[in-house]
Every structure is written in structure tokens, then in C-alpha cells.
Motif scaffolding. Structure first.
Motif, mmCIF file in Angstrom:
data_model
loop_
_atom_site.group_PDB
_atom_site.id
_atom_site.type_symbol
_atom_site.label_atom_id
_atom_site.label_comp_id
_atom_site.label_asym_id
_atom_site.label_seq_id
_atom_site.Cartn_x
_atom_site.Cartn_y
_atom_site.Cartn_z
ATOM 1 N N TRP A 38 0.192 50.343 -30.900
ATOM 2 C CA TRP A 38 1.032 51.385 -30.294
ATOM 3 C C TRP A 38 2.516 51.039 -30.435
ATOM 4 N N MET A 67 3.493 51.730 -33.994
ATOM 5 C CA MET A 67 3.592 53.157 -34.244
ATOM 6 C C MET A 67 4.890 53.730 -33.663
ATOM 7 N N ILE A 113 7.974 55.432 -35.775
ATOM 8 C CA ILE A 113 8.529 56.751 -35.431
ATOM 9 C C ILE A 113 10.033 56.638 -35.187
ATOM 10 N N LEU A 173 2.478 57.541 -41.075
ATOM 11 C CA LEU A 173 2.315 58.006 -39.704
ATOM 12 C C LEU A 173 1.130 58.953 -39.544
ATOM 13 N N ILE A 205 -1.379 57.455 -36.737
ATOM 14 C CA ILE A 205 -1.448 58.072 -35.403
ATOM 15 C C ILE A 205 -2.893 58.416 -35.002
ATOM 16 N N THR A 213 -4.891 55.139 -34.313
ATOM 17 C CA THR A 213 -4.535 54.500 -33.052
ATOM 18 C C THR A 213 -5.103 55.278 -31.867
ATOM 19 N N LEU A 214 -5.019 56.589 -31.922
ATOM 20 C CA LEU A 214 -5.573 57.413 -30.845
ATOM 21 C C LEU A 214 -7.085 57.237 -30.729
#
Length: 76
Positions: free
Chosen positions: A23, A26, A30, A53, A57, A60-61
Motif C-alpha cells: 500500500w 502504491m 500515485i 498502477l 491497484i 493490492t485490493l
């Protein structure tokens, strides 16, 4: 063969800590893309960072949701 069991707290640490680091990475990517948008666009490197990204993303989610489900079920 009996394998030694890990302490549940230590197991959670081994699973949750890399997720927290993902996180942070990431959010850093960003921030990097937002602050250097013009330079990345001028050097045609913006596409690479956006694709990175778009892949990172959801990964990671999904990992975070999976860890939360496993903790709620008592597996982790």
C-alpha cells in the motif's frame, strides 16, 4: 511428519506487513505520477506508470480483501 506451527500473531505479521508495504508503494507511485505528470508525459514514460498502477491497484485490493476474509474466518 509433524511440522512446527507458527504463532498466529507472527503469521499475521508475515502476511500483513508486506501488504502494508505494498500500500505504501502504491501510494508513493500515485504521488510520483501526480507530481511528475508533465515530465512523464513529455518523455513518453507516462504510459508505463499508468499500466503499472492499473495492474498494481487491483492486485493490492484483492490481497487486502483476502487477508481480511481470512482473519475474520479465523484461518489467519
Amino acid at each position: 511428519m509433524n511440522q512446527p506451527k507458527l504463532n498466529p500473531g507472527l503469521l499475521r505479521l508475515f502476511v500483513v506487513f508486506p501488504n502494508i508495504m505494498a500500500w505504501c508503494l502504491m501510494i508513493g507511485i500515485i504521488f510520483f505520477v501526480v507530481t511528475n505528470y508533465a515530465e512523464l508525459k513529455a518523455s513518453d514514460a507516462l504510459t508505463f506508470w499508468i499500466v503499472l498502477l492499473v495492474i498494481f491497484i487491483p492486485l493490492t485490493l484483492y490481497t487486502t480483501i483476502s487477508i481480511i476474509k481470512r482473519i475474520r474466518n479465523g484461518t489467519l
